[in-house]
Every structure is written in structure tokens, then in C-alpha cells.
Write a protein that holds these residues in place. Sequence first.
Motif, PDB file in Angstrom:
ATOM      1  N   GLU A 516       4.416  -6.499   6.951  1.00  0.00           N
ATOM      2  CA  GLU A 516       5.022  -6.266   7.123  1.00  0.00           C
ATOM      3  C   GLU A 516       4.873  -4.190   7.373  1.00  0.00           C
ATOM      4  OE1 GLU A 516       7.556  -3.427   3.132  1.00  0.00           O
ATOM      5  OE2 GLU A 516       6.803  -5.543   3.054  1.00  0.00           O
ATOM      6  N   MET A 517       5.117  -4.092   8.884  1.00  0.00           N
ATOM      7  CA  MET A 517       4.473  -3.048   8.915  1.00  0.00           C
ATOM      8  C   MET A 517       4.886  -1.748   8.095  1.00  0.00           C
ATOM      9  SD  MET A 517       4.134  -2.276  13.022  1.00  0.00           S
ATOM     10  CE  MET A 517       3.102  -3.386  12.932  1.00  0.00           C
ATOM     11  N   ASP A 518       4.808  -0.930   8.462  1.00  0.00           N
ATOM     12  CA  ASP A 518       5.417   0.864   7.622  1.00  0.00           C
ATOM     13  C   ASP A 518       5.513   1.819   8.790  1.00  0.00           C
ATOM     14  OD1 ASP A 518       7.151   2.804   6.279  1.00  0.00           O
ATOM     15  OD2 ASP A 518       5.351   3.826   6.505  1.00  0.00           O
ATOM     16  N   GLN A 519       4.493   1.602   9.940  1.00  0.00           N
ATOM     17  CA  GLN A 519       4.715   2.740  10.905  1.00  0.00           C
ATOM     18  C   GLN A 519       3.333   2.518  11.835  1.00  0.00           C
ATOM     19  OE1 GLN A 519       3.267   6.745   9.335  1.00  0.00           O
ATOM     20  NE2 GLN A 519       3.968   7.963  11.108  1.00  0.00           N
ATOM     21  N   THR A 535       0.321   1.484  10.005  1.00  0.00           N
ATOM     22  CA  THR A 535       0.207   1.041   8.664  1.00  0.00           C
ATOM     23  C   THR A 535       0.718  -0.126   8.143  1.00  0.00           C
ATOM     24  OG1 THR A 535       0.497   3.598   7.866  1.00  0.00           O
ATOM     25  CG2 THR A 535       1.261   2.177   5.889  1.00  0.00           C
ATOM     26  N   LEU A 536       0.305  -1.087   7.354  1.00  0.00           N
ATOM     27  CA  LEU A 536       1.037  -2.386   6.394  1.00  0.00           C
ATOM     28  C   LEU A 536       0.113  -2.451   5.431  1.00  0.00           C
ATOM     29  CD1 LEU A 536      -0.904  -4.385   9.507  1.00  0.00           C
ATOM     30  CD2 LEU A 536       0.866  -3.723   9.302  1.00  0.00           C
ATOM     31  N   SER A 537       1.565  -3.509   4.557  1.00  0.00           N
ATOM     32  CA  SER A 537       1.036  -3.329   3.008  1.00  0.00           C
ATOM     33  C   SER A 537       1.118  -4.620   3.220  1.00  0.00           C
ATOM     34  CB  SER A 537       2.690  -3.696   2.696  1.00  0.00           C
ATOM     35  OG  SER A 537       2.721  -3.602   1.789  1.00  0.00           O
ATOM     36  N   SER A 569      -5.250   0.457   0.278  1.00  0.00           N
ATOM     37  CA  SER A 569      -3.793   0.828  -0.399  1.00  0.00           C
ATOM     38  C   SER A 569      -5.128   0.503  -2.183  1.00  0.00           C
ATOM     39  CB  SER A 569      -2.711   0.772  -1.044  1.00  0.00           C
ATOM     40  OG  SER A 569      -2.140   1.093  -2.092  1.00  0.00           O
ATOM     41  N   ASN A 573       0.420  -4.501  -2.772  1.00  0.00           N
ATOM     42  CA  ASN A 573       1.515  -4.292  -2.271  1.00  0.00           C
ATOM     43  C   ASN A 573       1.828  -2.803  -1.466  1.00  0.00           C
ATOM     44  OD1 ASN A 573       3.248  -6.849  -1.617  1.00  0.00           O
ATOM     45  ND2 ASN A 573       4.204  -6.813  -3.866  1.00  0.00           N
ATOM     46  N   TYR A 575       0.404   0.397   1.280  1.00  0.00           N
ATOM     47  CA  TYR A 575       0.195   0.702   2.308  1.00  0.00           C
ATOM     48  C   TYR A 575      -1.028   0.728   2.649  1.00  0.00           C
ATOM     49  CZ  TYR A 575       5.631   0.037   2.727  1.00  0.00           C
ATOM     50  OH  TYR A 575       6.999  -0.302   2.971  1.00  0.00           O
ATOM     51  N   CYS A 576      -2.169   0.156   3.291  1.00  0.00           N
ATOM     52  CA  CYS A 576      -2.611   0.534   3.931  1.00  0.00           C
ATOM     53  C   CYS A 576      -2.820   1.349   5.345  1.00  0.00           C
ATOM     54  CB  CYS A 576      -3.923  -0.506   4.589  1.00  0.00           C
ATOM     55  SG  CYS A 576      -3.747  -1.492   2.393  1.00  0.00           S
ATOM     56  N   TYR A 577      -3.969   2.157   5.709  1.00  0.00           N
ATOM     57  CA  TYR A 577      -3.436   2.810   6.724  1.00  0.00           C
ATOM     58  C   TYR A 577      -5.469   2.578   7.894  1.00  0.00           C
ATOM     59  CZ  TYR A 577      -5.172   6.645   9.861  1.00  0.00           C
ATOM     60  OH  TYR A 577      -6.169   6.913  11.759  1.00  0.00           O
TER      61      TYR A 577
END
Length: 816
Positions: A516-519, A535-537, A569, A573, A575-577
Motif C-alpha cells: 500500500e503506497m501513500d506517496q 511512503t509505504l504501509s 513506524s 499498519n 506508514y514507513c518512509y
Amino acid sequence: MESVTGETSKVWNGNRMNWFVRWKRKIGEEVKYLFIERGFLLFVVGFLLGRAVVLSTVSPFALSFLASVWLIRKEKSFKVMFAVVAGSFTLHWQQSIFVFVSMLIFLMFAFLFQRYRDQQKFLPFFVFLASAGTRSIMYSFSGNIDPYNWMMALVEASLSAILVLIFMQSIPLLSPKRYKTTLKNEEIVCVIILLASVLTGTIGWQLSDLSMEQILSRYLVLWLSYVGGAAIGSTVGVVTGLILSLANVANLYQMSLLAFSGLLGGLLKDGKKLGVGIGLFVGTMLIGIYGNGYADVTPSLLETAVAVGLFWITPEAWIRKIARYIPGTNEHTQQQEQYLLNVRNVTADRVGQFSDVFKALSNSFSQVDWQEDDREEVKERDYYLSNVTEKTCQTCFKKEKCWAQQFDKTYGYMEEMMDGLQDGSLQHNRKLKNDFERHCVKPDKVLEAMQHELSFFQANKHLKKQVLESRRFVAEQLQGVSEVMEDFAKEIVKERENHDIQEEEIVQALNQMGFEMDQLEIYSLEPGNIDIEMTLSFYDYKGEGAKIVAPVLSEILNETVVVKQEEISPFPNGYCYFSFGSARKFVMETGVSHAAKDGGLVSGDSYSMMELGAGKYAVAISDGMGNGERAHVESVETLHLLQQILQTGIEEKVAIKSINSILSLRTTDEVFSTLDLAIVDLHDASADFLKIGSAPSFIKRGDQFIKVESSNLPIGIVREFDVDVVSEQLKAGDILIMVSDGIFDGPKHVENVDRWLRRKIKNMETNNPQDIADLLLEEVVRTRAGAIEDDMTVVVTRIERNIPQWANIPVVRREA
């Protein structure tokens, strides 16, 4: 014929459209000029505030508005005063008397104290006195003197003083010149209070049994919740509903309706105007049914419908103009980005101008007319010979014969003797001496004068050479600074490139794998300089960034990509940079071993390993002349200066010349430093060696040894020198051995140190750099029976290909 008619119709339609656009723009400019420039908007606001009354008898708005206008736009004060009085007269004649008298008292105070600075501080006090004084006079004439009236008078005066502070932050927005493009949260609230106060002036206006203040208040909530979201929408609803409920107690439930509707409208703003309108309808129905029952919901819904209709026909451009002033909106963000873009361009231009200045200075220092060198040489010789003849031939009786009749012969003899004195051959040239003695009657005196003037001639020549070399050195330094600043200016203005295709492939590949990609931000895809952030979850992170994501990027971009930075994180669940970059084709492993003289703690040798950026790795050894603290300080400072200058991007040769100039000019003490520098490009393994007074280095390639040496004086001995650069192409598995003078001169009773070092290194059964450094230092100390007679340093570096820990993961590419 039909085509001609069609073209004519298109032209006519285009002209009509252009005329309509011009007419619309002209109307907009006229309206803006009338309301903003001429101040008609202030008159409208003043008229409505003159009608505004809260708690049945309290009217704090009119006087506060006039005081704010008087402070900010003094030229409009009397016209605004007339508009306020006119508005109050439409409400009640007693209201108009109070407003008129209080304004007169305020203007009297303002004119009396207008010579004082910082009137802004005294303004609330003047308003308080004017309001309280007017109410006191009116209560005295009417005979209504009781504690309740006096309390209401004090409340009214206090509200007037507070509203002055609020309106002073709102009136500038109604002015033609607005210097601030962003409103603070406090300023937004002040504007909302002003707008709600203006709406209070519409109480009592009816539109077919529909309250005008309710329609306009809901229209205001729709507008600002659509622009600013839930926070601004609910704030507008609370403030507007509170002020309207103070003006009419029957409107108390409207505060809940407006606040809830503003909250819902802000939450549904992604649905555009339709979503915001639905939020207002839902809020109206819920609060209306809960408050006064079903019977009173119908008029309220009609008021909401009219407000939504007005909102839907409001041009989007008007709404977006207001959105620019509210932080957090897309329009405000775009405006800030445009501002930053302008600042960036201005900064780049200034840096470019500085680069041009340094380049011009460099050119001015390097402009030497080489064509006039021969002429300058002739002039110097003539000047030298003229000084000699002035002291010898000027009073000689044969002057006329030698210099008038036999000029060429005399000048020739003098030149030959001058050249002989310079190269030391005159004393062996007996023929020239005999010929000159037969030609001149004072040969000994002339020879003595020439020897005396020769020292001045040579000193002058040497001085000019030093000046020329200094100019050349300064020109090189300025040119280096100019190039660095020019590159920096280019980096500033470099726009972020569009990588739509690669971005789509990356998103598709990671989505197929269930991430799951946020950015995703792609800054650079240049070979060897990839820069990607995302940024991924993850539910439970187990190193997927390096194990899966980086190999996927490597497959897509056809280059080895590794994780440069990651922030994980701590929650499931979360978000990790991740920051991804290019892996170097080669890696360096370094080992160091060193010892101070006599086993001391302070060594005159210093070493450093540094990353220079752009995939370059530097290894350096500096040996301060002598031993002890002073030598240590010199070597450490040399390496510190080297690192600081090299990391700016200045060329290595210019950097070393700069260090030499600094150290040679800084002190007159004879304390110098050597420098052994190797710069390796980790992309192709090419290496540049700059050896300044240092011992030779060795490259071990299997059983082959390559000796690297150069003949440069130590840093600080002479102010100007040329730096010889030795280039070598390294290969995977090569071992670079760099040593200080203590190692090279250390072995006792060894005639050929080169061969001895090669044999010792060859016989070592290890390729570990640290083991080689330790064994080599131990072998040198053993030859001295354990004595350490000088500072010793060994730096061993092995270059190997960078083998990624994880293989590329093939992905299904989208067909073109």
C-alpha cells in the motif's frame, strides 16, 4: 463556398467570444474600482453596521467601525460616518442620535491627540470614553438612571473597545493595497466577526417570509467551509450563530445549525459545491427537527435552498480568489510554491551574477599580454645597460665615439658580457674580455658596475615572475570558485523532471505485490545518481524495503538501487518512509595502522578517509614536519582544509594550491606538511594521485606491483608550485598501500626499500587491508629492534566490485 462560409462563421464566433471576454473583464475591473478603490464597500458595511444591535439596546459596532476606518483610511472617515448614521436612522431615531453623538465625541478626542504617535494604542480608550459618555448623556436626559442601564453602558463601551482591535485587523482586507497574501488564524476569526456583525444589520429584512440574515449567514458558511474545510466552516458557524443569537434570541438554535452545517460541509468539500450543499441540507434538517419540530423545518429548508442556489451560481473564480488567503488550501499552497519558485529564481540569478563576477576577476588576473614578453625583456635589458652606462660612460671622453659612432658594436659587447655574467661563463670567455678591453678604456669599472647592477636586475626579474605566478594562481582560484557557483546556480534552477512512465511502472509493480503506497517522489533517474523517496504501509515490517522494494526498483530502472535511509513506524499498519539511491559499482575497504615517535601519544602524521559526493572517495595522509604537538596540528589542519575545500566541488589541483597558499602565508615559521592524496571514482575505479612531498605509494594487483610517485615539494615551502597529478585505472581486487616517510625511511640496513616493501607485501598470506597495515608496520619496527624513530602511518585500501545483497526481482511490465 461552404468552406468559406464556415470559416467566416468561426471568425465571427471567435470575435464575439473575445468581445464577451473583454466586456466581462471590463465590468469586473469597474466593479473592483468602485467597491475597493473608491471605498463603496466601506459605505455598504458601515450602513449595515449602523443597523446592527445586540441584546436589544447594545450597539457597539458602528463606533468601532468608524474608529478603525479613521485609523487606516482617514480620507474615507466622514463619508463612512454619513453611511453609518444613515443605517442607524433606518432602525430608530434614538439609535441614530446615539451613533452620531458618539462619533462626534470620538472625532473630538482623535483630533485633540492626533499629534501623538502610536494612536493605535489610545484608540480603544477613546472609543470606550465616547461610547460610555454618550450613553451617560442620553440616560441623564431620559431619566433612566438605574444600575442595570449603567451596567449595560459599561458592557457596550467595553465591547466597542474590543471590536476596535478586531476591526483594525479586518479593514485592511477591504483596502486596495494588501501587502500580505496569507491570513493568520486570528485574522481569519476577526474577518468572520466583521462579516457576522454586518449580517446583524440585515435582521428584519424579509424575502417572502424568509429571513435575509439566515440566507446570508448560511451562504457565508457554505462559502468558507468549501474554501477552508471543516475547521474554518465550523468556526464560521459558531461565530456567526453566536452574534446573530445575541441580536435575536429566537435565533439561538441557529448557532448549532450553522456550526454543524459548516462541519458537515467542510467534511464533504471533496464533493465540490454539491457536497457542501448536501452538508447544509442535512444540518438544517437534523437541527430543525430536533429544535422546533417539523412545522418550522419547511421555512428553514427554503432558506437553505436559497443559500445553496446563490452558492451554486457564485463563480468559481471568486471563491478561489478568497481561498488564496487561507492557509491549508490548495490555492494558498500553489501561491506559496509560486513564491518559493520566484525566490529560487532570484537566488539563482544572484548566484549566477556572483559567478560572473568571479569569472571576470579571474579573466582580469589571467590576462597577460604574452606577445609583449619579448618587448618587456628588451626594455629590462635596456634599463639595466642604461644604469651601467650612466655610472661609467657618462663622464668618459670616448662616449661620443662608443655610443654615437660605434653603437652596435658597443651594445653588442655589453649584451654579451651581461649574458656571460648571468650564466657564469664570462670568466672563461677570455676572447670577449680581450676584445672589450681593446674597445673600452675603462673595462674594469664597467665590469664592476655590471656586476653591481646585475643583482638588482635579477631581483626585479624574480619579483615580476612572482607577481605573474601569483596572478595566475589567483586566477585559477577565482575560476574554480566561479565554476562551483555556476554549477550551484544550475542546480537551483533545475526543474524536477517528469518521470511519468517510470512512476507508473513502480506503482503498478508494488501494487501487484500487495504494498500500500501513500506517496512516491522521483527526484532524479540519472545513471549513478538515482534519488527516489516513497511512503509505504506495513503491518509488521521485516526489512521489505531492502529485500523487495529495492530489487524491484533495480529491475525497473536497470541499475542497482539500495536503501539510503528508512524511518519505520512503531505501530502496525503505520506508514514507513524510505529513501532509495544508486549503489556504487565499486566499494572501498580501508585499514589503518600508525605509531608515534618513541611510542608517544601524539603523532605528527594524520590520515583521513572522506566521501566527496558524486561517487568519489578520497584517502589522504599528511605528515607534519618534525614530531610532536606542532607537527600534529599542522597535519590535522592540512587535512581539515583539504576536506572543506574538496567538498565544495573545487578541482583537486586548485584546492591543494589554495591550501599551500594559506599555510605559506599564515606563518613565517619553517613548519611544513606533506600530503599524499588518492581520489577514487567509485563508478569506474579511476584514481588520481596527488603526492606533495610524500613517500611513494604502491598498487598490488595480484603478483604485480605498480609504484606511484611524484616530485612535488611539501606544502608551505614555496608559495607557487605546479601540482603533478598521476592517474591510474584501478581494477577490482587491487590493493592500494599508502605510507608516510617514517615507514619508507624506517627499515634499517635495507638498501632498496622498494624491493623490500614489495617482498614483504607479496609474502603476506592475507588480503585484508587492516591485517596488511598491521603486519607492514610491525615489520618496519622489527628492523629497528623495536625502536620507533619517526612517526609511522600505513593506510591500506582494497577496491572491490559492489555485489548487491539481494538480486533483482522481475516484474510484469506494462505493454506500450
